[in-house]
Design a protein around this motif. Structure first.
Motif, mmCIF file in Angstrom:
data_model
loop_
_atom_site.group_PDB
_atom_site.id
_atom_site.type_symbol
_atom_site.label_atom_id
_atom_site.label_comp_id
_atom_site.label_asym_id
_atom_site.label_seq_id
_atom_site.Cartn_x
_atom_site.Cartn_y
_atom_site.Cartn_z
ATOM 1 N N SER A 158 38.369 -29.641 -1.123
ATOM 2 C CA SER A 158 37.944 -30.570 -1.647
ATOM 3 C C SER A 158 36.459 -30.435 -0.916
ATOM 4 C CB SER A 158 38.142 -32.207 -1.958
ATOM 5 O OG SER A 158 37.393 -32.855 -2.288
ATOM 6 N N THR A 159 35.175 -30.391 -1.348
ATOM 7 C CA THR A 159 34.078 -30.778 -0.665
ATOM 8 C C THR A 159 33.670 -32.488 -0.415
ATOM 9 O OG1 THR A 159 33.441 -30.348 -3.039
ATOM 10 C CG2 THR A 159 32.873 -29.496 -1.240
ATOM 11 N N ASP A 160 34.543 -33.347 -1.573
ATOM 12 C CA ASP A 160 34.163 -34.790 -1.675
ATOM 13 C C ASP A 160 35.039 -35.327 -0.115
ATOM 14 O OD1 ASP A 160 33.325 -37.504 -2.432
ATOM 15 O OD2 ASP A 160 35.069 -37.658 -4.723
ATOM 16 N N VAL A 161 34.158 -35.730 0.764
ATOM 17 C CA VAL A 161 34.582 -35.568 2.141
ATOM 18 C C VAL A 161 34.812 -37.454 1.965
ATOM 19 C CG1 VAL A 161 33.829 -36.268 4.213
ATOM 20 C CG2 VAL A 161 32.594 -34.441 2.673
ATOM 21 N N ASN A 162 34.015 -37.936 1.175
ATOM 22 C CA ASN A 162 33.764 -39.842 1.199
ATOM 23 C C ASN A 162 35.153 -40.291 0.827
ATOM 24 O OD1 ASN A 162 31.448 -39.846 3.015
ATOM 25 N ND2 ASN A 162 30.803 -40.992 0.919
ATOM 26 N N ALA A 163 35.385 -39.383 -0.422
ATOM 27 C CA ALA A 163 36.884 -39.523 -1.097
ATOM 28 C C ALA A 163 38.570 -39.455 -0.871
ATOM 29 C CB ALA A 163 36.633 -38.029 -2.136
ATOM 30 N N ALA A 164 38.394 -38.766 0.211
ATOM 31 C CA ALA A 164 39.382 -37.827 0.485
ATOM 32 C C ALA A 164 39.700 -38.655 1.970
ATOM 33 C CB ALA A 164 39.084 -36.715 1.683
ATOM 34 N N ILE A 165 38.126 -39.551 2.695
ATOM 35 C CA ILE A 165 38.654 -40.408 3.534
ATOM 36 C C ILE A 165 38.728 -41.738 3.362
ATOM 37 C CG2 ILE A 165 37.782 -41.798 5.058
ATOM 38 C CD1 ILE A 165 35.374 -39.349 5.781
ATOM 39 N N ASP A 166 38.307 -42.289 2.138
ATOM 40 C CA ASP A 166 39.095 -43.642 1.581
ATOM 41 C C ASP A 166 40.360 -43.463 0.979
ATOM 42 O OD1 ASP A 166 38.899 -45.674 -0.062
ATOM 43 O OD2 ASP A 166 38.239 -45.116 -1.589
ATOM 44 N N PHE A 172 42.267 -36.023 10.400
ATOM 45 C CA PHE A 172 42.025 -35.028 10.844
ATOM 46 C C PHE A 172 40.585 -34.995 11.177
ATOM 47 C CE2 PHE A 172 46.985 -34.003 12.599
ATOM 48 C CZ PHE A 172 47.415 -35.181 11.592
ATOM 49 N N ILE A 173 40.571 -34.870 12.498
ATOM 50 C CA ILE A 173 39.186 -34.762 12.515
ATOM 51 C C ILE A 173 38.435 -33.455 13.233
ATOM 52 C CG2 ILE A 173 36.823 -34.781 13.451
ATOM 53 C CD1 ILE A 173 36.732 -37.273 14.056
ATOM 54 N N SER A 174 38.476 -31.820 12.022
ATOM 55 C CA SER A 174 39.247 -30.841 13.214
ATOM 56 C C SER A 174 37.163 -29.825 12.769
ATOM 57 C CB SER A 174 40.084 -29.900 12.420
ATOM 58 O OG SER A 174 40.075 -28.495 12.568
ATOM 59 N N VAL A 175 36.645 -30.399 13.109
ATOM 60 C CA VAL A 175 34.814 -29.981 13.042
ATOM 61 C C VAL A 175 35.027 -28.610 14.294
ATOM 62 C CG1 VAL A 175 34.352 -31.822 11.444
ATOM 63 C CG2 VAL A 175 34.047 -31.967 13.915
ATOM 64 N N ASN A 176 33.577 -28.328 14.036
ATOM 65 C CA ASN A 176 33.709 -27.339 15.477
ATOM 66 C C ASN A 176 32.133 -28.441 16.082
ATOM 67 O OD1 ASN A 176 31.934 -27.807 12.682
ATOM 68 N ND2 ASN A 176 30.591 -26.977 13.755
ATOM 69 N N THR A 177 32.765 -27.836 17.893
ATOM 70 C CA THR A 177 32.430 -28.008 18.731
ATOM 71 C C THR A 177 31.681 -27.531 19.566
ATOM 72 O OG1 THR A 177 34.757 -28.212 19.713
ATOM 73 C CG2 THR A 177 34.354 -30.177 18.477
ATOM 74 N N PRO A 178 31.220 -26.796 19.240
ATOM 75 C CA PRO A 178 30.519 -25.686 20.052
ATOM 76 C C PRO A 178 29.773 -25.884 21.629
ATOM 77 C CG PRO A 178 29.233 -25.904 18.629
ATOM 78 C CD PRO A 178 30.383 -26.721 18.004
ATOM 79 N N THR A 179 29.594 -24.899 21.907
ATOM 80 C CA THR A 179 28.539 -25.244 23.702
ATOM 81 C C THR A 179 27.297 -25.875 23.118
ATOM 82 O OG1 THR A 179 29.925 -23.387 24.249
ATOM 83 C CG2 THR A 179 27.855 -24.602 25.574
ATOM 84 N N CYS A 186 41.853 -34.375 6.021
ATOM 85 C CA CYS A 186 41.262 -33.447 7.425
ATOM 86 C C CYS A 186 40.198 -33.037 7.040
ATOM 87 C CB CYS A 186 42.318 -31.795 7.751
ATOM 88 S SG CYS A 186 41.443 -31.105 8.733
ATOM 89 N N ILE A 187 39.473 -33.026 8.263
ATOM 90 C CA ILE A 187 37.808 -33.226 8.027
ATOM 91 C C ILE A 187 37.440 -31.427 8.546
ATOM 92 C CG2 ILE A 187 35.445 -33.835 8.195
ATOM 93 C CD1 ILE A 187 36.181 -36.921 7.949
ATOM 94 N N GLY A 188 36.434 -30.569 7.873
ATOM 95 C CA GLY A 188 37.241 -29.662 8.252
ATOM 96 C C GLY A 188 37.906 -28.568 7.820
#
Ligand SMILES: NC(=O)c1ccc[n+]([C@@H]2O[C@H](COP(=O)([O-])OP(=O)(O)OC[C@H]3O[C@@H](n4cnc5c(N)ncnc54)[C@H](O)[C@@H]3O)[C@@H](O)[C@H]2O)c1
Ligand SMILES: O=c1ccn([C@@H]2O[C@H](COP(=O)(O)OP(=O)(O)O[C@H]3O[C@H](CO)[C@@H](O)[C@H](O)[C@H]3O)[C@@H](O)[C@H]2O)c(=O)[nH]1
Length: 465
Positions: free
Chosen positions: A75-83, A89-96, A9-11
């Motif tokens: 974790s902060t290792d985004v690449n490893a988790a994606i791999d 899941f993409i759960s990042v902020n989508t502000p105005t 899950c990113i975010g």
């Protein structure tokens, strides 16, 4: 059938954290890794003291304690988790958006796009991508465009799975959701297979009849629609609260009478100082923007009115304090009880308290804030972000204290802006004794009993009464 073994899950925010914690709790055989670029946030999720996780939600720390290190990882290792993941899941902020085209209305999809590009760069095997963030209708098409144009042969299925949890009840909402909504490419076998894979995750604990599958666009639009309908109910009852104050009707009685009609229903009819939170305003503005881009001006105007009413409610509450205090609060001490946008959360995004305080500061009031869960730095950051009063003045004229009693000592007036249960139980007699007289009490949440407070000696004002 695709068996999901590894989820990323990113975010790791208010949605990613609790949602993934509950998935990990309910599906102990699935490895769930929540990643974020915010190192401080990830460190807090990994804090050995589970009470220090960055988001306060009743019941959440217990779940994190159970699953963390077993099948839940931060974790902060985004690449490893994606791999490693089969499903992302993409759960990042989508502000105005705060700049450029659509400024102040459209959702800023910068972070969504960055995620898509990063996935496209890193992925070596086929992935199911799940939109968990709230997105404008047709975002999945943009995601697909980015992912399919990398030329590395990886195949993606894009699902929309909007989140309906409310803060303060996130764990309960995730464990017993009214429904889970999954949108996907229902017309292709690959699309259906991806949807089934996600259905199977939720079906571990959610009854199948509560898992709704639709096409992607319906799913994306349903999320914006749900929030618009909910916020509209609050603005509708808030509009009535002003009429109640003029006519002698009581908005609580009106809400009860109207809500007992089973076609209307009793929920979300609580008059207040105005709705806050990171979602309602942002999502309605986004809806208004989408309608406008299709040239649907009447549709856009209809929904915009929900926001206009909400702004009016916050402003008129603050203006009433000034008017009641003999038309000036300059140099007067006003105690603000509650800074979070609702009880049982430490989230302050778009909280009515920020706007009411900002208004009082521009009238030169001295403000003392108490909230059981919000840290002092957050209060200052919220006011500074609005940018209406200068930072030096904010620091000089706003104090944040550790108890309601301390906030109210020697105050000219109190404003109750969050419905924390503990505010009902305060020693109001003691508070009254320690205030300047006449002691004004403004209840922006209909939390307190008018008779009781008047008997103690307060000059009492409540929304819609
Ligand atoms: N807060 C709610 O109650 C709620 C409920 C339902 C839906 N939503 C929606 O869910 C989404 C997330 O909301 P939230 O409240 O959790 O936001 P949040 O700001 O709390 O969390 C988002 C996180 O994403 C991280 N992030 C951003 N870009 C990144 C990237 N490229 N790589 C890694 N991490 C990245 C940020 O650092 C942040 O920690 C939004 O679209 C929101 O509208 C929110
Ligand atoms: O009768 C009511 C109900 C709510 N509110 C206020 O409305 C705001 C939003 O409350 P709530 O909806 O409970 O919290 P959120 O966490 O913002 O949740 C909303 O926004 C989320 C983000 O999209 C959605 O997932 C949820 O379904 C939706 O309820 C808060 O300031 C509340 O105090 C009222 O004033 N009166």
């Amino acid at each position: 059938m695709t068996q999901i073994k590894n989820i990323c899950c990113i975010g790791a925010g208010y949605v990613g954290g609790p949602t993934m914690a509950v998935i990990a709790q309910k599906c102990p055989k699935v490895n769930v890794t929540v990643v974020d670029i915010n190192e401080k946030r990830i460190a807090a999720w990994n804090d050995p003291n589970v009470e220090s996780i960055p988001i306060y939600e009743p019941g959440l720390s217990e779940i994190v304690k159970e699953a963390r290190g077993r099948n839940l990882f931060f974790s902060t290792d985004v690449n490893a988790a994606i791999d490693k993941a089969d499903m992302i899941f993409i759960s990042v902020n989508t502000p105005t958006k705060t700049y450029g085209i659509g400024k102040g209305m459209a959702a800023d999809l910068k972070w969504i796009e960055l995620c898509a590009r990063q996935i496209a760069e890193v992925a070596k095997n086929d992935k199911i991508i799940v939109e968990k963030s709230t997105l404008p209708v047709r975002t999945a098409a943009a995601l697909k465009d980015i992912l399919d144009n990398t030329g590395n042969g990886v195949k993606y299925q894009i699902l929309s799975n909007p989140e309906f949890l409310a803060e303060g009840t996130a764990v309960e909402d995730l464990q017993n959701p009214d429904r889970v909504l999954i949108g996907g490419d229902i017309d292709t076998p690959e699309g259906k297979e991806a949807m089934d894979a996600l259905v199977n995750i939720y079906a571990t604990w959610v009854p199948k009849e509560n898992i709704l599958t639709t096409n992607v666009w319906s799913s994306e639009l349903s999320k914006l629609t749900a929030n618009a309908f909910l916020a509209q109910r609050v603005s509708s009852i808030n509009a009535m609260s002003e009429l109640c104050e003029k006519t002698g009707a009581d908005v609580n009685e009106v809400a009860k009478a109207v809500g007992m009609d089973s076609r209307v229903g009793p929920k979300f009819l609580k008059a207040s100082v105005g709705f806050g939170g990171s979602c309602f305003q942002k999502d309605i503005l986004n809806l208004v923007y989408i309608a406008k881009t299709f040239g649907l001006d009447e549709v856009a105007d209809y929904w915009e009115q929900v926001i206009i009413m909400n702004d009016h409610q916050k402003r008129r509450f603050a203006a009433n304090i000034v008017k009641t205090l003999y038309n000036t609060v300059s140099g007067k001490k006003i105690a603000i009880l509650g800074w979070a946008f609702k009880k049982d959360t430490n989230d302050t995004r778009e909280s009515a308290a920020i706007y009411v305080t900002d208004y009082l500061l521009s009238e030169q009031a001295e403000v003392v804030v108490y909230d059981p869960k919000v840290k002092p730095e957050q209060v200052y950051a919220d006011l500074e972000y609005l940018g209406n009063n200068n930072n030096k003045e904010i620091r000089e004229r706003v104090k944040v204290v550790q108890s309601a009693e301390e906030a109210c000592k020697d105050a000219h007036a109190i404003a109750v802006l969050t419905e924390w249960d503990e505010f009902r139980e305060l020693n109001w007699h003691f508070i009254y004794e320690n205030m300047l007289k006449p002691a004004f009490l403004f209840d922006g949440r209909r939390l307190l009993n008018r008779k009781e407070k008047e008997n103690l000696g307060f000059e009492f004002y409540a929304i819609g009464n």
